[in-house]
Scaffold this motif. Sequence first.
Motif, PDB file in Angstrom:
ATOM      1  N   MET A   1       0.840  -1.142  -0.072  1.00  0.00           N
ATOM      2  CA  MET A   1       0.100  -0.029   0.126  1.00  0.00           C
ATOM      3  C   MET A   1       0.892   1.349   0.081  1.00  0.00           C
ATOM      4  N   ASN A   2       0.616   2.296  -0.995  1.00  0.00           N
ATOM      5  CA  ASN A   2       1.420   3.372  -0.901  1.00  0.00           C
ATOM      6  C   ASN A   2       0.641   4.389  -0.166  1.00  0.00           C
ATOM      7  N   LEU A   3       1.491   5.182   0.503  1.00  0.00           N
ATOM      8  CA  LEU A   3       1.238   6.265   1.632  1.00  0.00           C
ATOM      9  C   LEU A   3       0.382   7.283   0.828  1.00  0.00           C
ATOM     10  N   ALA A   4       0.523   7.767  -0.210  1.00  0.00           N
ATOM     11  CA  ALA A   4      -0.103   8.727  -1.017  1.00  0.00           C
ATOM     12  C   ALA A   4      -1.415   8.241  -1.197  1.00  0.00           C
ATOM     13  N   GLY A   5      -1.875   7.033  -1.333  1.00  0.00           N
ATOM     14  CA  GLY A   5      -3.073   6.492  -1.364  1.00  0.00           C
ATOM     15  C   GLY A   5      -3.751   6.526  -0.181  1.00  0.00           C
ATOM     16  N   ALA A   6      -3.054   6.132   0.867  1.00  0.00           N
ATOM     17  CA  ALA A   6      -3.831   6.137   2.145  1.00  0.00           C
ATOM     18  C   ALA A   6      -3.959   7.702   2.535  1.00  0.00           C
ATOM     19  N   SER A   7      -3.371   8.554   2.389  1.00  0.00           N
ATOM     20  CA  SER A   7      -3.627   9.798   2.695  1.00  0.00           C
ATOM     21  C   SER A   7      -4.980  10.370   1.730  1.00  0.00           C
ATOM     22  N   ASP A   8      -5.009   9.975   0.735  1.00  0.00           N
ATOM     23  CA  ASP A   8      -6.014  10.509  -0.133  1.00  0.00           C
ATOM     24  C   ASP A   8      -7.419   9.635   0.359  1.00  0.00           C
ATOM     25  N   ARG A   9      -7.442   8.410   0.753  1.00  0.00           N
ATOM     26  CA  ARG A   9      -8.600   7.910   1.468  1.00  0.00           C
ATOM     27  C   ARG A   9      -9.002   8.501   2.518  1.00  0.00           C
ATOM     28  N   VAL A  10      -8.036   8.994   3.486  1.00  0.00           N
ATOM     29  CA  VAL A  10      -8.232   9.923   4.707  1.00  0.00           C
ATOM     30  C   VAL A  10      -8.959  11.057   4.234  1.00  0.00           C
ATOM     31  N   LYS A  11      -8.248  11.859   3.340  1.00  0.00           N
ATOM     32  CA  LYS A  11      -9.123  13.072   2.921  1.00  0.00           C
ATOM     33  C   LYS A  11     -10.650  12.884   2.364  1.00  0.00           C
ATOM     34  N   LEU A  12     -10.648  11.658   1.638  1.00  0.00           N
ATOM     35  CA  LEU A  12     -12.090  11.232   1.351  1.00  0.00           C
ATOM     36  C   LEU A  12     -12.940  11.053   2.189  1.00  0.00           C
ATOM     37  N   VAL A  13     -12.542  10.452   3.137  1.00  0.00           N
ATOM     38  CA  VAL A  13     -13.341   9.960   4.586  1.00  0.00           C
ATOM     39  C   VAL A  13     -13.743  11.272   5.108  1.00  0.00           C
ATOM     40  N   ARG A  14     -13.115  12.187   5.335  1.00  0.00           N
ATOM     41  CA  ARG A  14     -13.178  13.240   6.071  1.00  0.00           C
ATOM     42  C   ARG A  14     -14.077  14.375   5.178  1.00  0.00           C
ATOM     43  N   TRP A  15     -14.027  14.390   3.840  1.00  0.00           N
ATOM     44  CA  TRP A  15     -14.692  15.003   3.105  1.00  0.00           C
ATOM     45  C   TRP A  15     -16.224  14.411   3.138  1.00  0.00           C
ATOM     46  N   LEU A  16     -16.234  13.240   2.929  1.00  0.00           N
ATOM     47  CA  LEU A  16     -17.768  12.634   3.160  1.00  0.00           C
ATOM     48  C   LEU A  16     -18.349  12.696   4.604  1.00  0.00           C
ATOM     49  N   ARG A  17     -17.533  12.643   5.443  1.00  0.00           N
ATOM     50  CA  ARG A  17     -18.177  13.097   6.715  1.00  0.00           C
ATOM     51  C   ARG A  17     -18.607  14.351   6.788  1.00  0.00           C
ATOM     52  N   SER A  18     -17.882  15.174   6.341  1.00  0.00           N
ATOM     53  CA  SER A  18     -18.345  16.646   6.398  1.00  0.00           C
ATOM     54  C   SER A  18     -19.706  16.952   5.734  1.00  0.00           C
ATOM     55  N   LEU A  19     -19.665  16.200   4.299  1.00  0.00           N
ATOM     56  CA  LEU A  19     -20.744  16.257   3.605  1.00  0.00           C
ATOM     57  C   LEU A  19     -21.952  15.796   4.223  1.00  0.00           C
ATOM     58  N   ALA A  20     -22.019  14.536   4.811  1.00  0.00           N
ATOM     59  CA  ALA A  20     -23.025  13.941   5.689  1.00  0.00           C
ATOM     60  C   ALA A  20     -23.423  14.748   6.556  1.00  0.00           C
ATOM     61  N   LEU A  21     -22.712  15.334   7.592  1.00  0.00           N
ATOM     62  CA  LEU A  21     -23.044  16.290   8.500  1.00  0.00           C
ATOM     63  C   LEU A  21     -23.521  17.563   7.917  1.00  0.00           C
ATOM     64  N   THR A  22     -23.206  18.051   6.892  1.00  0.00           N
ATOM     65  CA  THR A  22     -23.922  19.311   6.459  1.00  0.00           C
ATOM     66  C   THR A  22     -25.331  18.781   6.035  1.00  0.00           C
ATOM     67  N   VAL A  23     -25.503  17.701   5.176  1.00  0.00           N
ATOM     68  CA  VAL A  23     -27.070  17.270   4.682  1.00  0.00           C
ATOM     69  C   VAL A  23     -27.846  17.014   5.991  1.00  0.00           C
ATOM     70  N   CYS A  24     -27.442  16.463   7.099  1.00  0.00           N
ATOM     71  CA  CYS A  24     -28.000  16.287   8.216  1.00  0.00           C
ATOM     72  C   CYS A  24     -28.477  17.596   8.819  1.00  0.00           C
ATOM     73  N   MET A  25     -27.609  18.485   8.754  1.00  0.00           N
ATOM     74  CA  MET A  25     -27.690  19.978   9.565  1.00  0.00           C
ATOM     75  C   MET A  25     -29.116  20.450   8.531  1.00  0.00           C
ATOM     76  N   LEU A  26     -28.846  20.461   6.880  1.00  0.00           N
ATOM     77  CA  LEU A  26     -29.822  21.144   6.302  1.00  0.00           C
ATOM     78  C   LEU A  26     -31.265  20.423   6.549  1.00  0.00           C
ATOM     79  N   LEU A  27     -31.137  19.173   6.761  1.00  0.00           N
ATOM     80  CA  LEU A  27     -32.453  18.491   6.851  1.00  0.00           C
ATOM     81  C   LEU A  27     -33.184  18.867   8.406  1.00  0.00           C
ATOM     82  N   THR A  28     -32.353  19.086   9.333  1.00  0.00           N
ATOM     83  CA  THR A  28     -32.733  19.333  10.495  1.00  0.00           C
ATOM     84  C   THR A  28     -33.137  20.946  10.932  1.00  0.00           C
ATOM     85  N   TRP A  29     -32.684  21.682   9.745  1.00  0.00           N
ATOM     86  CA  TRP A  29     -32.866  23.141  10.122  1.00  0.00           C
ATOM     87  C   TRP A  29     -34.131  23.625  10.548  1.00  0.00           C
ATOM     88  N   PRO A  30     -35.135  23.095   9.912  1.00  0.00           N
ATOM     89  CA  PRO A  30     -36.624  23.519  10.470  1.00  0.00           C
ATOM     90  C   PRO A  30     -36.906  23.215  12.090  1.00  0.00           C
TER      91      PRO A  30
END
Length: 109
Positions: free
Chosen positions: A1-30
């Motif tokens: 496994m190369n380190l650059a690939g692992a770093s990219d996966r970590v960034k992707l997971v963080r981005w997806l977590r932020s996206l999921a949280l943003t969607v949840c916030m928008l759905l619960t805004w009312p």
Amino acid sequence: MNLAGASDRVKLVRWLRSLALTVCMLLTWPAAAAIPDFAEVQKEYLPSDALLLDRNGEVIHRLRINQQVRRLDWVKLGNISPTLVAALIQAEDKRFYAHAGVDWAALAE
């Protein structure tokens, strides 16, 4: 496994977590509109103790009537030690003064 690939996966997971949280916030805004203000909360407050007062209004006995919760008297922020406030902020949200209510950096961690 190369380190650059692992770093990219970590960034992707963080981005997806932020996206999921943003969607949840928008759905619960009312629902956020239904959050009561401080005056409403204070009006509905029921202490866990009953007080026995003398004829001058001085407390002569305090009896715990609710054993499930402990609700003490309201205290103004100005009456709380600044050291306690600073310790609480440091423990709960060390970047409290650096963001506008949501610490997006902490969500991405």
